[in-house]
Design a protein around this motif. Structure first.
Motif, PDB file in Angstrom:
ATOM      1  N   MET A 122       0.943  -1.478   0.141  1.00 45.09           N
ATOM      2  CA  MET A 122      -0.136   0.273  -0.122  1.00 45.09           C
ATOM      3  C   MET A 122       0.841   1.113   0.101  1.00 45.09           C
ATOM      4  N   LEU A 123       1.890   0.960   0.488  1.00 43.16           N
ATOM      5  CA  LEU A 123       2.645   2.774   1.526  1.00 43.16           C
ATOM      6  C   LEU A 123       3.211   2.732  -0.779  1.00 43.16           C
ATOM      7  N   THR A 125       2.799   2.508  -3.596  1.00 42.16           N
ATOM      8  CA  THR A 125       1.358   2.334  -4.017  1.00 42.16           C
ATOM      9  C   THR A 125       1.336   4.353  -3.725  1.00 42.16           C
ATOM     10  N   HIS A 126       1.125   4.472  -2.502  1.00 42.19           N
ATOM     11  CA  HIS A 126       0.955   6.095  -2.920  1.00 42.19           C
ATOM     12  C   HIS A 126       1.918   7.077  -2.109  1.00 42.19           C
ATOM     13  N   LEU A 127       3.117   5.943  -1.833  1.00 41.46           N
ATOM     14  CA  LEU A 127       4.293   7.322  -1.484  1.00 41.46           C
ATOM     15  C   LEU A 127       5.465   7.522  -2.661  1.00 41.46           C
ATOM     16  N   LYS A 128       5.782   9.107  -3.159  1.00 37.66           N
ATOM     17  CA  LYS A 128       6.011   9.131  -4.010  1.00 37.66           C
ATOM     18  C   LYS A 128       7.512   8.609  -4.242  1.00 37.66           C
ATOM     19  N   ASN A 129       8.138   8.347  -3.255  1.00 35.93           N
ATOM     20  CA  ASN A 129       9.752   7.608  -3.165  1.00 35.93           C
ATOM     21  C   ASN A 129       9.231   7.691  -1.724  1.00 35.93           C
ATOM     22  N   PRO A 130       8.731   6.145  -1.696  1.00 36.66           N
ATOM     23  CA  PRO A 130       8.802   5.380  -0.528  1.00 36.66           C
ATOM     24  C   PRO A 130       9.872   4.864   0.198  1.00 36.66           C
ATOM     25  N   LYS A 131      11.052   4.860  -0.329  1.00 40.34           N
ATOM     26  CA  LYS A 131      11.639   4.275   1.414  1.00 40.34           C
ATOM     27  C   LYS A 131      12.275   6.086   1.662  1.00 40.34           C
ATOM     28  N   ALA A 132      12.271   7.078   1.015  1.00 42.21           N
ATOM     29  CA  ALA A 132      12.624   8.231   1.187  1.00 42.21           C
ATOM     30  C   ALA A 132      11.721   8.839   2.234  1.00 42.21           C
ATOM     31  N   ASP A 133      11.135   8.930   1.659  1.00 40.02           N
ATOM     32  CA  ASP A 133       9.439   9.279   2.099  1.00 40.02           C
ATOM     33  C   ASP A 133       8.742   9.274   4.051  1.00 40.02           C
ATOM     34  N   PHE A 134       9.464   7.334   3.785  1.00 39.65           N
ATOM     35  CA  PHE A 134       8.668   6.582   5.139  1.00 39.65           C
ATOM     36  C   PHE A 134      10.204   6.729   5.972  1.00 39.65           C
TER      37      PHE A 134
END
Ligand code: DON
Length: 304
Positions: A122-123, A125-134
Motif C-alpha cells: 500500500m505504501l 503505491t502511495h508514496l512518491k519516493n517510498p524509502k525516502a518518504d518512509f
C-alpha cells in the motif's frame, strides 16, 4: 514510583542470570551482533526517562518497524486497509505461509511478514519516493534526525530472503500485492533494516502511549480510535505465536523484532524498550520478555 531504582534492580538481577536463547543467524549480518548487549529505556508520558546498559547503541529494529508502517498506512488509507489484511492472531510463526492458501491471500494480521508486506505494498503505491518518504516519517514521529536504513542488513536479508520472496509472490498470485514483488520486497527489507537505539524506539512509540502526542511538525498522528486499534493488534499479535504468553506474563501491548528489541506501551503512562539479541524459540528476546514481565509485576503497571 521510583522507576529508576526498579529498573536498576531488575536489570542487575537479570544480567546476573544465564543469558539463554540464540541470536538470529538466518540474516547473516545479524549473527555478527554481540549477544551480550543489554539495554533498556523507559519514557513516561510526562517525560521522565531512564536508560540502563546499552540503551544508546543502535540495533536492527526488524519487525518493530511493522508498527510504524501500519500507522502510516492507517493514517493515509483509514479503515479500508482491513479489506486487505485481517486483525486476528495467526497462532503461527512470523514467516509462515500456511494460512494464505485457505485465506485467499489475505494475511491474518499486519505484523506477520505476510501482512506487513501487504501494508508495504500500500505504501509503495502511495508514496512518491517510498524509502525516502518512509524514513522521513519515522524521523518525524521519533523527533530524531539520526535514523537510517542499514544497506548492509537489507542486502544481507535480501540475499537469503527466499521465504519472504515466496510469501510476497504467493500473495501477488491472489492479487493482494499490486506492485512488482521486487519493489515491495526492497521496501520491506529496508524498512526492517532501520537502526535505532532504545531511547529512539521509546520516543517513536510515544504516539501510542500519549493521547496528546504531536509529531515534530505539530501533527496528531492517529485519532483515539485508531490508536486504540493499533495497540489492540500489538496486544493480540505483536509476538506471533507467543502473543498470548506475552499478554499473560507482561500484560502490555508490544512488538518484538528478530534483532532482539521489544517495545511495550502502557497507554497514558509510558513506553519501555528492551534490547537483548538472544531470542527464545519463538523469535522474541529472551531477556526482553523476562525484563518486561518483572517490570510490570513489580510496578503493578500492566493494562490489566
Ligand atoms: O522478515 C524477516 O524475517 C525479518 N526482516 C523480520 C522478522 C522479525 O523481526 C520477527 N520478529 N520477531
Amino acid at each position: 514510583m521510583n522507576y529508576k531504582a526498579v529498573l536498576k534492580n531488575i536489570y542487575q538481577t537479570i544480567i546476573a542470570e544465564e543469558n539463554e536463547g540464540k541470536v538470529a543467524t538466518y540474516i547473516p549480518e545479524l549473527a555478527k551482533v554481540n549477544s551480550e548487549n543489554f539495554g533498556v529505556h523507559f519514557l513516561s508520558v510526562d517525560t521522565e526517562e531512564h536508560g540502563i546498559g546499552d540503551w544508546q547503541k543502535k540495533f536492527s529494529i526488524q519487525s518493530i518497524s511493522k508498527v510504524i508502517s501500519l500507522s502510516l498506512a492507517y493514517k493515509i488509507f483509514g479503515d479500508t486497509i482491513w479489506e486487505r489484511v485481517g486483525v486476528e492472531p495467526s497462532g503461527t510463526a512470523f514467516n509462515s505461509l500456511v494460512q494464505l492458501e485457505s485465506d485467499h491471500g489475505i494475511p491474518r494480521n499486519p505484523f506477520i511478514n505476510a501482512g506487513a508486506m501487504v501494508i508495504c505494498d500500500m505504501l509503495v503505491t502511495h508514496l512518491k519516493n517510498p524509502k525516502a518518504d518512509f524514513l522521513a516519517y519515522v524521523k518525524e514521529i521519533c523527533n530524531c534526525d539520526q535514523i537510517q536504513y542499514s544497506e548492509t542488513v537489507a542486502r544481507s536479508e535480501a540475499s537469503i530472503g527466499y521465504r519472504n520472496k515466496a510469501l510476497c509472490n504467493y500473495i501477488k498470485s491472489f492479487g493482494n500485492i499490486k506492485n512488482d514483488p521486487k519493489d515491495v520486497l526492497d521496501f520491506y527489507f529496508n524498512m526492517c533494516s532501520i537502526e535505532m537505539n532504545c531511547k529512539e524506539l521509546s520516543k517513536t512509540f510515544m504516539f501510542l502511549a500519549n493521547s496528546n502526542f504531536k509529531t515534530s511538525k505539530g501533527e496528531k498522528l492517529l485519532n483515539t480510535s485508531k490508536t486504540k486499534r493499533v495497540n489492540a493488534i500489538m496486544q493480540t499479535c505483536g509476538f506471533y505465536d507467543e502473543s498470548g504468553e506475552f499478554s499473560f506474563k507482561v500484560g502490555l501491548p508490544g512488538k518484538s523484532g528478530v534483532g532482539g528489541g521489544i517495545v511495550a506501551v502502557h497507554p497514558d503512562r509510558y513506553c519501555i524498550t528492551v534490547w537483548s539479541p538472544k531470542l527464545n524459540e519463538k523469535g522474541n528476546s529472551y531477556r526482553g520478555m523476562k525484563f518486561l514481565e518483572a517490570f510490570t509485576t513489580v510496578t503493578e503497571l500492566s493494562i490489566f
